[in-house]
Design an enzyme around this catalytic site. Structure first.
Site, PDB file in Angstrom:
ATOM      1  CG  HIS A 165     -10.282  91.897 -19.628  1.00  0.00           C
ATOM      2  ND1 HIS A 165     -11.189  91.061 -19.012  1.00  0.00           N
ATOM      3  CD2 HIS A 165      -9.233  92.005 -18.766  1.00  0.00           C
ATOM      4  CE1 HIS A 165     -10.727  90.693 -17.821  1.00  0.00           C
ATOM      5  NE2 HIS A 165      -9.540  91.255 -17.652  1.00  0.00           N
ATOM      6  CG  ASP A 211     -17.403  92.775 -28.089  1.00  0.00           C
ATOM      7  OD1 ASP A 211     -16.670  93.241 -27.206  1.00  0.00           O
ATOM      8  OD2 ASP A 211     -18.638  92.863 -28.058  1.00  0.00           O
TER       9      ASP A 211
END
Length: 510
Positions: free
Chosen positions: A164, A378
């Site tokens: 992730h 991110d």
């Protein structure tokens, strides 16, 4: 180890429920918020699925139990294990390393040994839960060794892994003393998923550099042994998303719409309301965002009370030193801006250091004229997608860091390099002065992408690819013994059904 009864097993650091322990020792739970649970719950219920994860409570031992239409398998962690595996190796070693070394990572062998030990325990629980020929989907950087250990324990099952967070470039990744073991751990899977194509490319480059395995395009070939044929591992991008339709519907409700109006009224009905929503994390670029806003006030391009900013910074990893220091720095910056530019009864920055229910977040999104996402690095950033999903009115402008995975998809946003303060200021002012027609056109394009590529499509795409992989048939009634030391679990369990097929070109001691 006998096979379990569940055709589909998810392995994640945390269970999908929040558990509370009463004074009499009884347990209660409620479902955790999050798109992952929403996407996987129907699959789990259809296939009598199981979810392996930590309860979030130290030293809490509990037998598997049923909740939310699935079987939950708690993995017990001691206080020392939480400190070394989670707070230590996962969040003070891997997290900063995988996020471009924004803060220096720490390398400690005791942390690594605990990380390996805990990963073996998660793998053993998954091996016990999954049915013959079933599917196991492992999630995130805390569990990168689980695929290879599980491959030894249960060579009959399909194994998927999804990362992730970003996967770093080779030049950064090779700083990790245990880099080969991590690569071999991931190669135990049939399919390794990443947020961005660049992350998948970084992983494949690491495989080429650190192993002698054949890499062609997105596939790595693992040589077979004895009667077992070669198998392939595929590395590919599967950008995650949110439950966009549900969020869209929530933001349309009269209660949320009315609350959005009250929020603006409570803030003095500013002409421009800027919003930041993040975990309080050094990767999110909160300080850069505040600096840009403060300079716009100093330059006179924005004025109080015509403009104001709301910054929601939910608590995160408060036992880690870097996060406590970040909180102090952010709060000092907010205080300085308010002291310099706030007026009586009108703060320049409204700083909120706590979490909010999803209804309040939806109202904030509807109220905000400009959404600021200025992450320094991110994997995806789902806040940007939530903001878009909430804007059925086609209002609002999204300012999005080019260093987020979301920037690959949300091409109608205004993108910024948050390190470029002058560029960020110029982009904010462009958003402030944007004509309504252009803003609506951009938001329409953003919503089309987010609503069509939701979290359910993400899960379907990943599991569809995984279903096409064919695992090596095991010898009936036999599985490999569980490794008993960190070295056995990370060096022998290399995703080769019992042998180490990868060989480092260079060996060095941690």
């Amino acid at each position: 180890m006998p096979a379990g009864e569940h055709e589909f097993v998810v392995v994640a650091n945390r269970l999908p429920v929040d558990i509370t322990v009463a004074e009499d020792g009884s347990l209660d739970w409620e479902r955790s918020p999050g798109g992952l649970v929403t996407a996987l719950a129907p699959i789990m219920q259809k296939n009598d699925g199981a979810w392996v994860g930590w309860s979030g409570k130290v030293d809490l031992e509990h037998e598997p139990f049923d909740a939310e239409g699935m079987r939950l398998w708690p993995v017990t962690l001691s206080g020392d294990e939480v400190a070394r595996y989670y707070e230590g190796f996962s969040n003070a070693t891997l997290w900063p390393l995988y996020h471009d070394v924004i803060v220096p990572p720490e390398f400690h062998r005791t942390w690594w040994n605990t990380y390996a030990s805990v990963n073996r325990r998660f793998a053993a629980a998954a091996a016990e839960a999954v049915a013959p020929g079933g599917t196991v989907w492992v999630h995130d950087y805390q569990l990168q060794l689980v695929p290879s250990v599980l491959r030894l324990l249960r060579p009959d099952v399909k194994i998927g892994f999804f990362n992730h967070i970003p996967f770093p470039p080779l030049e950064i990744f090779t700083q990790l003393p245990w880099r080969q073991q991590v690569v071999e751990g991931l190669l135990g899977a049939d399919l390794v998923g990443f947020q961005r194509p660049g992350d998948a490319a970084n992983f494949l480059r690491a495989v080429r550099r650190l192993t002698d395995l054949q890499v062609r395009g997105p596939q790595v070939t693992i040589p077979g042994r004895w009667s077992r044929p070669d198998r392939t591992v595929r590395a590919q991008a599967f950008p995650i998303s949110i439950d966009a339709e549900s969020f869209d519907q929530l933001a349309r409700t009269p209660e949320v719409v009315e609350r959005a109006k009250r929020i603006r009224a409570e803030l003095g009905n500013p002409d421009v309301l800027l919003l930041g929503v993040d975990r309080l994390d050094y990767t999110k670029g909160i300080r850069h965002r505040l600096k840009a806003f403060g300079e716009l006030l100093e330059d006179g391009q924005l004025r109080i009370p015509e403009a104001c900013m709301v910054q929601v910074a939910s608590p995160s990893r408060e036992r880690v030193d870097q996060y406590r220091q970040l909180r102090d720095e952010v709060e000092v910056t907010v205080g300085r801006i308010n002291g310099d530019y706030g007026t009586l009864g009108r703060a320049a920055v409204h700083y909120l250091h706590h979490s909010y229910p999803v209804e309040e977040m939806a109202a904030l999104y509807v109220a905000a004229d400009i959404m600021l996402v200025t992450s320094l690095r991110d994997g995806m950033n789902l806040v940007a997608k939530e903001y878009v999903a909430a804007r059925s009115d086609l209002g609002g402008v999204l300012v999005l860091s080019e260093f987020t995975g979301a920037a690959d998809e949300l091409t109608h946003a205004l993108t910024v390099n948050p390190h470029d303060i002058d560029g960020t200021k110029a982009t904010i002012m462009r958003a402030v002065g944007m004509e309504k027609k252009e803003a609506r056109r951009r938001m329409r394009g953003l919503r089309r992408r987010v609503l069509e590529h939701d979290v359910q499509r993400w899960a379907d795409d990943f599991l569809g690819y995984l279903a096409m992989s064919v695992p090596t048939p095991p010898e009936m009634g036999t599985v490999a013994a569980q490794p008993t030391t960190p070295e056995q679990s990370t060096e022998a369990a290399s995703g080769t059904d019992g042998r180490t097929a990868t060989r480092t070109r260079k060996q060095e001691a941690p």
